[in-house]
Structure formats: structure tokens, C-alpha cells
Write a protein that holds these residues in place. Structure first.
Motif, PDB file in Angstrom:
ATOM      1  N   LEU A 153       0.828  -1.216   0.000  1.00 55.50           N
ATOM      2  CA  LEU A 153       0.000   0.000   0.000  1.00 55.50           C
ATOM      3  C   LEU A 153       0.857   1.259   0.000  1.00 55.50           C
ATOM      4  CD1 LEU A 153      -3.138  -0.675   2.219  1.00 55.50           C
ATOM      5  CD2 LEU A 153      -2.879  -0.740  -0.246  1.00 55.50           C
ATOM      6  N   SER A 154       2.063   1.159  -0.575  1.00 59.81           N
ATOM      7  CA  SER A 154       2.839   2.385  -0.762  1.00 59.81           C
ATOM      8  C   SER A 154       2.170   3.211  -1.865  1.00 59.81           C
ATOM      9  CB  SER A 154       4.279   2.056  -1.123  1.00 59.81           C
ATOM     10  OG  SER A 154       4.327   1.280  -2.300  1.00 59.81           O
ATOM     11  N   TYR A 155       2.575   4.491  -1.988  1.00 58.50           N
ATOM     12  CA  TYR A 155       1.843   5.423  -2.845  1.00 58.50           C
ATOM     13  C   TYR A 155       1.801   4.982  -4.312  1.00 58.50           C
ATOM     14  CZ  TYR A 155       0.206   9.807  -4.814  1.00 58.50           C
ATOM     15  OH  TYR A 155      -0.531  10.752  -5.478  1.00 58.50           O
ATOM     16  N   TYR A 197      13.768   4.619   6.272  1.00 54.34           N
ATOM     17  CA  TYR A 197      12.755   4.011   5.404  1.00 54.34           C
ATOM     18  C   TYR A 197      11.534   4.923   5.246  1.00 54.34           C
ATOM     19  CZ  TYR A 197      15.721   0.234   7.063  1.00 54.34           C
ATOM     20  OH  TYR A 197      16.808  -0.522   7.409  1.00 54.34           O
ATOM     21  N   ILE A 198      11.200   5.665   6.327  1.00 57.20           N
ATOM     22  CA  ILE A 198      10.112   6.649   6.261  1.00 57.20           C
ATOM     23  C   ILE A 198      10.601   7.955   6.880  1.00 57.20           C
ATOM     24  CG2 ILE A 198       8.341   4.836   6.463  1.00 57.20           C
ATOM     25  CD1 ILE A 198       7.897   5.886   9.370  1.00 57.20           C
ATOM     26  N   SER A 199       9.860   9.009   6.626  1.00 56.33           N
ATOM     27  CA  SER A 199      10.168  10.288   7.272  1.00 56.33           C
ATOM     28  C   SER A 199       9.508  10.303   8.644  1.00 56.33           C
ATOM     29  CB  SER A 199       9.643  11.455   6.423  1.00 56.33           C
ATOM     30  OG  SER A 199       9.844  12.678   7.092  1.00 56.33           O
ATOM     31  N   THR A 200      10.303  10.651   9.679  1.00 55.34           N
ATOM     32  CA  THR A 200       9.783  10.614  11.057  1.00 55.34           C
ATOM     33  C   THR A 200       9.395  11.986  11.583  1.00 55.34           C
ATOM     34  OG1 THR A 200      12.073  10.723  11.858  1.00 55.34           O
ATOM     35  CG2 THR A 200      11.067   8.534  11.645  1.00 55.34           C
ATOM     36  N   SER A 244      -0.545   4.618   1.730  1.00 53.44           N
ATOM     37  CA  SER A 244       0.417   5.271   2.605  1.00 53.44           C
ATOM     38  C   SER A 244       1.659   5.604   1.785  1.00 53.44           C
ATOM     39  CB  SER A 244       0.757   4.363   3.785  1.00 53.44           C
ATOM     40  OG  SER A 244       1.600   5.026   4.697  1.00 53.44           O
ATOM     41  N   GLY A 245       2.795   5.871   2.429  1.00 55.23           N
ATOM     42  CA  GLY A 245       3.996   6.227   1.689  1.00 55.23           C
ATOM     43  C   GLY A 245       5.253   5.942   2.476  1.00 55.23           C
ATOM     44  N   ASN A 246       6.388   5.890   1.770  1.00 57.07           N
ATOM     45  CA  ASN A 246       7.704   5.702   2.390  1.00 57.07           C
ATOM     46  C   ASN A 246       8.740   6.414   1.543  1.00 57.07           C
ATOM     47  OD1 ASN A 246       7.231   3.732   0.349  1.00 57.07           O
ATOM     48  ND2 ASN A 246       9.043   2.601   1.063  1.00 57.07           N
ATOM     49  N   LEU A 247      10.008   6.348   1.976  1.00 60.08           N
ATOM     50  CA  LEU A 247      11.047   7.110   1.306  1.00 60.08           C
ATOM     51  C   LEU A 247      11.809   6.302   0.262  1.00 60.08           C
ATOM     52  CD1 LEU A 247      12.539   9.153   4.292  1.00 60.08           C
ATOM     53  CD2 LEU A 247      10.886   9.905   2.576  1.00 60.08           C
ATOM     54  N   ASP A 248      12.177   5.091   0.602  1.00 58.89           N
ATOM     55  CA  ASP A 248      13.021   4.315  -0.325  1.00 58.89           C
ATOM     56  C   ASP A 248      12.166   3.428  -1.212  1.00 58.89           C
ATOM     57  OD1 ASP A 248      12.213   2.622   1.666  1.00 58.89           O
ATOM     58  OD2 ASP A 248      14.101   1.510   1.753  1.00 58.89           O
ATOM     59  N   SER A 249      12.796   2.920  -2.285  1.00 56.58           N
ATOM     60  CA  SER A 249      12.053   2.121  -3.262  1.00 56.58           C
ATOM     61  C   SER A 249      11.751   0.710  -2.764  1.00 56.58           C
ATOM     62  CB  SER A 249      12.821   2.066  -4.583  1.00 56.58           C
ATOM     63  OG  SER A 249      12.155   1.215  -5.491  1.00 56.58           O
ATOM     64  N   THR A 280       2.995  -6.394  -5.420  1.00 55.86           N
ATOM     65  CA  THR A 280       3.822  -5.199  -5.245  1.00 55.86           C
ATOM     66  C   THR A 280       4.352  -4.740  -6.600  1.00 55.86           C
ATOM     67  OG1 THR A 280       5.737  -4.278  -4.086  1.00 55.86           O
ATOM     68  CG2 THR A 280       5.936  -6.529  -4.888  1.00 55.86           C
ATOM     69  N   ASP A 281       4.850  -3.494  -6.615  1.00 55.26           N
ATOM     70  CA  ASP A 281       5.500  -2.955  -7.811  1.00 55.26           C
ATOM     71  C   ASP A 281       6.920  -2.520  -7.500  1.00 55.26           C
ATOM     72  OD1 ASP A 281       5.033  -0.759  -6.252  1.00 55.26           O
ATOM     73  OD2 ASP A 281       4.219   0.491  -7.861  1.00 55.26           O
ATOM     74  N   ALA A 282       7.506  -3.107  -6.445  1.00 53.71           N
ATOM     75  CA  ALA A 282       8.846  -2.702  -6.032  1.00 53.71           C
ATOM     76  C   ALA A 282       9.622  -3.925  -5.556  1.00 53.71           C
ATOM     77  CB  ALA A 282       8.774  -1.651  -4.930  1.00 53.71           C
ATOM     78  N   GLY A 283      10.901  -3.694  -5.229  1.00 50.30           N
ATOM     79  CA  GLY A 283      11.741  -4.765  -4.716  1.00 50.30           C
ATOM     80  C   GLY A 283      11.497  -5.001  -3.242  1.00 50.30           C
TER      81      GLY A 283
END
Length: 802
Positions: A153-155, A197-200, A244-249, A280-283
Motif C-alpha cells: 500500500l505504498s503510494y 525508510y520513512i520520514s519521522t 500510505s507512503g515511504n522514502l526508499d524504493s 507489489t511494484d517494487a523490490g
């Protein structure tokens, strides 16, 4: 020419010696009691016969191959040679169930469906002796399925979520075509909730997305919906999910997979076919990546869900691939990776590491997810792969499969079958072998199961480490053992510190001069003739690598392998070697037992010994008449009639002609045929120590052929010129040419003679004419009748002017 055969024989002898040395595991074991002996190998036995050992033989010589023990005189009933066995404890037949449309009243529970047979058995294993059993597997129709959909559920998966919101009812309808008992669940993941991994920052923890996007707070893994048969509930709960979202791929999907695998109660897994769809669409992050966020503790592989949320993502590192493989296999979960085309190569490599997994290409917005799941399920369920639990040390297992359409696999491929449809039955032959006495003889249990299925075969392994005689008729502190040992299996088993065949000596008193002296034949010889050891004043002879070869005697001065040989056989194969001397069998004599006393081999066809022309020595005729040869002195190569006797056979074998052409193989194979190029190559009388008969015979075509006949010891040899000497017929062409040339020459000669005669005649006539001409008197007057042929006419107008 003699060197290569000698080298060949020596090399062959060396190879045989090495094979004997390596293959005689019973002798090499140097077993001191029956239990050690039977653990040495499957062919080893222990002779418990009390009077079995001969003087000088060590206790360990009671252990030998069973056939060798019998040859050495051990009674068959006195040989300890236990064998392994198998017992099938539970053998419930596989379920023959058809899919029923509509409502089924007597629908069996999942645990009542059997797809593998047998279910439990016991194996008694003897070292080196394999035990085999057959295992049957049949895919049952309408078998229940649990499917858990785990989604990123990343962006970047925003558009995919819209299509997944209606997945529940649609997937339910499709899966009902396969099974009437289908449960579906849903979970989501993003990433570990720590930097980087995410912005805090506080605002990003509330809404990690940028701009006007309204996103939910980041999380590691949530179990949104446990497995249920209600597709509408799936649609309802998934419809409420937010991106939701995160910083790295790379994403934290491995954390989510681990929790789905180990939290069986929270997820609601049943003992049925378990499918995990990972979208998923990422590693992915894996073990070691947690160090970037200061997380160094390895993943513990335990469930940490509180209120359906993974709460220890900040505490434990990502799991390793091997750890995931173990947990997925332990919980019988088959994984379907639904990933975009960009990451296909990465997840294909991951699939190769995870048994019973599949990879499907997810469209950009997940619109093809239902077809992807159906195709992946069909692919996974069409293959069965057997796997076993960890084996005890010293235990090996081999598989051989008999698959659909008669396909047979073994070795690495023996544990699997492919292209299996629902209702198909496949068979496996499984062989279990132990070496030695694993786990000190304690029972072990191993399990075999098809990957992705909850059913398994339980195998109880019992190891045969002792002989029956070690439990029966055992006398402790036996008088036969000088009260210093236990008498078991026909021999003394001495207490610690005691040695000797009867435990009569202390190990501290072994190396004394007095004891060594009793092991010498006389003062000038070595201890035990250098073929053994002095133990308690008694020689114990060395063992040979070849079990058939032994030292013996009070001082190990004897052996059974240093006797005379004939034809490279000990005692000619017609006797026994006892203390370096041949004891011949009846009707044999000589130092190497190579002289037969049987005269039947010397009888000629006239029932006379050696045809009355020789004497029989050691079963072989020695001809006294030099003209006669052969095994019974019946062959006379130089006697009249020899050439005519063998003519037809030589003709048919050398040239394929003659009266015996059709029966040549049956009647003419009694001699060796050797062809030569011309008569000069034929053997001459002085070339060989035996007589040679030269023959010249003519066939039906008046062609001559030349050959020699001789008897070399017991073999008959015929040398024949390979070309027939046939008379040549008239040569037509020269004859015709000669006749024609003769006719032409004669014709020319006649013409020349005629011409010569004509010339001579003409010259005579001409000379005669000339002579008559000179003598003739002719009248020279003018002929009155003669008129000139010239007429002159004058032009009257011509005046002579130019």
C-alpha cells in the motif's frame, strides 16, 4: 611381444587387490563383538560357534561375510545376521471424491480427506541394508483452498488498490469453479516505521504523501481481514483502505510474509491448500538491511501481531530468504508473487529459491489479478514435490517417482512429478538406508510430505545395533572368561583392563619377555613369525585384506595363500592350501594339484589310451610315435589322405564353394584358418617343430588351391593361399587382331607381287616394242587422203594500215 601381457596381468592383479582391500568392510571393521560386526556392512555376519576359531586366529575373525563364514565351517544356524523389516501402521486409502454441484449434505471435513498413502510406518534399519516402501499421492477434487491477499500500500500502488477493492466477490466466483470451500483474507504492508525508510517528522508520520494527497500513517504490516468465506466483507474492508507512503524504493514485504506465515491463528489458516498472493511494484529488503535503521537483532520468526498490527518492525531485522523458505515450508504455504514487469527478473530469481512458488506479471493497475491468481494456482497444483524433515546423521533417503503417462524419474528428479491434473494418481518408491548405528541406537522419527500440502507420512526409524545373542544366553563373569569377562555370542567380552581369548591376562602384563618367548617358534625366529602379535602369550595372527587369505598356526607360521599355482590358480583350483602345501582333491596330484589322475581325457575314439601310440600323463597324451599328434594321438598330418580329408572344408571356409558350402559352419569349424597371399608364404616343414603337410587340390572349375595342414599341440591349423590358380582361356582379341593383320599383310604381299610382275611384264613389252620399232622400215610419202586442219581466209577490205 611378451611385455604388454605381463604388464596387463600385473595391472589387473593390482586392481583386484585394491578392490578386495576396499570392499572387505567386515574384515576392516576389526569388530570385537557382534554389534560392531553387523554395523560394519549389510553382508557382515558373526559366527557364535564356540569352536570356530582356529589356532592363531583373532577374535575379530568371527566377523566376516556370511558366505565366507560358511566356507570356513561355521554352521548356518550359528551365524548372527539380522535383517531389517518394515511395518505399515496407518494405511488409510486415498479419497475418491467428486465435486458436487449445489448443496452437499455429507460434505467431509478437510481433515477427513486423504491425498497421501500410507500415513504412518515403522522401519527397522540394519546398517547398509536399504528398506523401501511405496507412497501414493492423489489430488482430491473439490479440495478446500485458503487464499490470503497481501498487498503493498505504498503510494505507487494507488491505482491498483481501486481494482483490488472489488476483488473479493469476483475471485470468489472464479474459485468456486475449482472448489466449493474457499476462504479469502487481506493484509497490507508498507515499510519499517524508522528512518531512513520513512520520514519521522510529525507531519509526515500523520500524512506521508505530498501535496493534497490524503494518505494514512505509515505502518509495517496490518492483517486487515482474516480468512473468511464472505466475499462481500472482503470488498467492504478493502474498500476502506488508504494508500500510505515511504522514502526508499524497496518495501518491507518480507516482514509481512513472515507474520502471515507464523501467525496461523490470527490469519485463520486451516489445514487445507494455503495460497499467499504477494502483490507489489517494487523490490524488497532482506536480512542485514535493518542496520541502516539501527536494527541489528535478527528476525526471530515468531508472531508479533497486536490488534492485527505488526509491532516489532523497529526491533527485529528483516528475515532472510532462507528463513522465509523454512517458515513457508513448515506452514505449507504456497506463494504467488504478483509483480509488475519491471521486477519480473528479481522475483523470478526469488521463486527459484522458494519451493512451490510462482510469479505472475501484474498489469500497471492490477486489472488482471484474477487471471494471474488462477493461472498461478493451476501451475502450482499441477506439480507435486516431496520433501522430508531433517534426517539423523548416517541416514540417507532416495526417491524414485512413477508419474503420469509412464514417466519415471530418479535421483534429484525422483521426488517430483509434473503435469498432474485433479484426480490423477502418482506413485513414489522411497528407500531409506542407515550407516552404522545412528543416534546410539535410539529411535528417530522423520516425516515426508508433499510441499504445499498439510498431509504427511510419519516414519519411525528403529536401528539394529546389537545381535540377538547379545540379549540371550549372556553370562556375566563367566568361568569361560576366567571370571574377568562376559561370555556372549560364542566369545568372551573382557572387562576393562583384561585381554586374551579367555580374558586370562591383565593389559599391564602383556609386554613381558616371558610372554614374547612363548610366541617364538625358536630363538632364531621373529615373534609370531612376523605375521601376528603376541597377546597374553598367544599369537594372534594378522588379518589379510582378502577375506579368503589367512595366517594360522601356533606361531602364525602357516597361511593358505602361498602354495604353488597352476594357470594362475592356487593349487590349480583343484585343492586347498593348508600351511603352504596343497592338499589335492580326489583324482588330482602334484605340488600344484595340476596333474589329473583321470584317464578319460586320454581315450581315443577306438577306446584305447592315446590310440595305442602314446602314454597318458596327468590327463594329457604324450605321443610316442612322432607321426601322430593331437589330444589322443589320432591325428597324423603327414599320412596319405590328409589333403583329401580336409579338402572340402578348406574349400568352403576359404572360398565359400564346394559340396559343404551350406553345412560349413556345422562341419568345418574344427581347425583355425589362416590365409596368406601366395605360395611362398605357406609354412615350410622346417619353420615349425611339428609336421606340416603341403596340399594341392583342384575344384569343380579345374582351379587349383594350395594349403598346409598341421596340428599345433591340440589345435589344428590350416594355412591357405587366398587366390585360386585357375587355367586361363584363349585371348580372343589378339587372335582376331592377328588373323585380321595376317589377312591384310597377305593381301598386301599379293598386291606387291602382282604389281612387281606387271612392272616386269610391261618393261619386257616396251623393250620388245622399241626393238621392233628400230627394225621397221616405214613409207614417208604424203598421204593422199590427208587434208590439213588449218584454213586461211583473207579480208578483202584489209589494206595493211594501222
Amino acid at each position: 611381444n611378451l611385455l604388454p601381457p605381463i604388464i596387463t596381468k600385473l595391472f589387473a592383479g593390482l586392481i583386484c587387490h585394491l578392490l578386495d582391500t576396499q570392499g572387505n568392510e567386515c574384515i576392516s571393521a576389526n569388530a570385537k563383538h557382534c554389534g560392531e560386526c553387523i554395523q560394519a556392512g549389510a553382508k557382515c555376519g558373526w559366527c557364535e560357534q564356540e569352536n570356530f576359531l582356529k589356532q592363531g586366529e583373532a577374535l575379530s575373525t568371527r566377523c566376516d561375510e556370511v558366505e565366507s563364514l560358511k566356507d570356513r565351517g561355521c554352521n548356518d544356524s550359528q551365524i548372527q545376521n539380522p535383517t531389517g523389516k518394515k511395518w505399515i501402521i496407518t494405511n488409510k486409502r486415498v479419497t475418491n471424491r467428486k465435486k458436487v454441484t449445489g448443496v452437499e449434505t455429507n460434505k467431509p471435513k478437510p481433515e477427513e480427506i486423504t491425498q497421501i498413502q500410507p500415513q504412518k510406518l515403522r522401519l527397522n534399519l540394519r546398517s547398509g541394508q536399504p528398506q523401501s516402501f511405496d507412497l501414493k499421492f492423489k489430488r482430491a477434487e473439490d479440495y478446500p483452498i485458503d487464499l490470503y491477499y497481501l498487498m503493498d500500500l505504498s503510494y505507487s500502488m494507488k491505482d491498483d488498490l481501486e481494482n483490488v477493492k472489488n476483488l473479493g466477490t469476483s475471485l470468489m466466483l472464479e474459485m468456486k469453479k475449482i472448489t466449493s470451500d474457499f476462504h479469502i483474507g487481506f493484509g497490507s504492508f508498507v515499510e519499517k516505521t524508522v528512518m531512513p525508510y520513512i520520514s519521522t517528522t510529525p507531519s509526515k508520520l500523520l500524512n506521508p504523501c505530498t501535496g493534497d494527497q490524503n494518505c494514512t500513517s505509515p505502518f509495517s504490516y496490518k492483517n486487515v481481514l482474516s480468512l473468511t468465506s464472505d466475499g462481500n466483507m472482503f470488498n467492504s474492508l478493502v474498500g476502506k483502505q488508504q494508500i500510505s507512503g515511504n522514502l526508499d524504493s524497496p518495501e518491507g514485504g518480507f516482514d509481512a510474509i513472515m507474520q502471515v506465515a507464523v501467525c496461523g491463528k490470527e490469519i485463520g489458516w486451516r489445514n487445507v491448500t494455503r495460497l499467499l498472493v504477494f502483490s507489489t511494484d517494487a523490490g524488497f529488503h532482506f536480512a542485514g538491511d535493518g542496520k541502516l535503521g539501527g536494527i541489528v537483532l535478527p528476525n526471530d520468526g515468531k508472531c508479533h501481531l497486536e490488534d492485527n498490527v505488526y509491532t516489532m518492525s523497529h526491533y527485529y531485522d528483516y528475515p532472510s530468504i532462507a528463513h522465509l523458505v523454512q517458515k513457508l515450508s513448515d506452514n505449507n504455504i504456497q506463494t504467488i508473487f504478483a509483480v509488475t514487469e519491471e521486477f519480473q527478473p528479481v522475483y523470478q530469481e526469488l521463486k527459484n529459491l522458494i519451493p512451490k512458488s510462482a510469479v505472475g506479471t501484474l498489469s500497471a493497475n492490477s486489472s488482471n489479478v484474477i487471471n494471474l491468481i488462477i493461472d498461478a494456482y493451476n501451475s502450482l497444483s499441477s506439480e507435486v514435490i516431496l520433501d522430508n524433515s531433517k534426517l539423523p546423521e548416517g541416514v540417507e533417503i532416495e526417491y524414485k517417482s512413477q508419474c503420469k503417462n509412464g514417466v519415471v524419474n530418479d535421483k534429484d528428479d525422483g521426488r517430483k512429478c509434473s503435469n498432474i491434473s485433479i484426480g490423477d494418481e502418482v506413485n513414489f518408491n522411497i528407500t531409506v538406508t542407515s550407516k552404522g548405528c545412528p543416534n546410539e541406537g535410539k529411535s528417530e522419527t522423520i516425516k515426508i510430505k508433499p510441499l504445499g500440502f498439510t498431509e504427511e507420512v510419519e516414519i519411525i526409524l528403529n536401528f539394529i545395533c546389537d545381535c540377538q545373542c547379545q540379549n540371550n544366553d549372556v553370562v556375566k563373569k563367566s568361568e569361560k572368561c576366567s571370571l574377568n569377562g562376559t561370555f556372549e555370542c560364542g566369545a568372551c567380552r573382557c572387562f576393562e583392563g583384561r585381554v586374551g581369548r579367555n580374558c586370562e591376562c591383565s593389559s599391564n602384563d602383556m609386554a613381558t619377555d616371558d610372554m614374547d618367548q612363548t610366541c617364538r617358534k625358536d630363538n632364531s625366529t621373529d615373534i609370531c613369525s612376523n605375521n601376528g602379535e603376541c597377546v597374553c602369550g598367544t599369537c594372534e595372527c594378522k588379518k589379510r585384506p582378502n577375506p579368503e587369505e589367512r595366517y594360522s598356526g601356533q606361531f602364525c607360521e602357516c597361511d593358505n595363500f602361498n602354495c604353488d599355482r597352476s594357470e594362475n590358480k592356487l593349487c590349480g583350483g583343484n585343492g586347498r592350501c593348508v600351511c603352504r602345501e596343497c592338499i589335492c582333491d580326489p583324482m588330482w596330484s602334484g605340488r600344484a594339484c595340476d596333474c589329473s589322475l583321470d584317464n578319460s581325457t586320454c581315450l581315443a575314439t577306438n577306446k584305447q589310451i592315446c590310440n595305442g601310440r602314446g602314454r597318458c600323463e596327468c590327463g594329457v597324451c604324450k605321443c610316442t610315435d612322432p607321426k601322430f599328434q593331437g589330444p589322443t594321438c589320432e591325428t597324423c598330418p603327414t599320412c596319405p589322405g590328409v589333403c583329401a580329408e580336409h579338402k572340402l572344408c578348406v574349400q568352403c571356409r576359404a572360398f565359400g564353394t564346394g559340396e559343404k558350402m551350406k553345412t560349413c559352419k556345422e562341419e568345418c569349424s574344427y581347425f583355425n584358418l589362416i590365409t596368406v597371399k601366395d605360395r611362398n608364404k605357406l609354412p615350410q616343414p622346417n619353420d615349425y617343430p611339428y609336421p606340416v603337410m603341403h596340399c594341392k587340390e583342384r575344384d569343380a572349375n579345374d582351379c587349383w588351391f594350395y594349403y598346409t595342414y598341421a596340428v599345433n599341440d591340440t589345435e589344428r591349423e590350416v594355412h591357405v593361399v587366398d587366390k585360386l590358380d585357375c587355367p586361363s582361356g584363349p585371348d580372343i582379341i589378339p587372335i582376331v587382331a592377328g588373323v585380321v593383320a595376317g589377312i591384310v599383310l597377305i593381301g598386301l604381299a599379293l598386291l606387291l607381287i602382282w604389281k612387281l610382275l606387271m612392272i616386269i611384264h610391261d618393261r619386257r613389252e616396251f623393250a620388245k616394242f622399241e626393238k621392233e620399232k628400230m627394225n621397221a622400215k616405214w613409207d614417208t610419202g604424203e598421204n593422199p587422203i590427208y587434208k590439213s586442219a588449218v584454213t586461211t581466209v583473207v579480208n578483202p577490205k584489209y589494206e595493211g594500215k594501222c
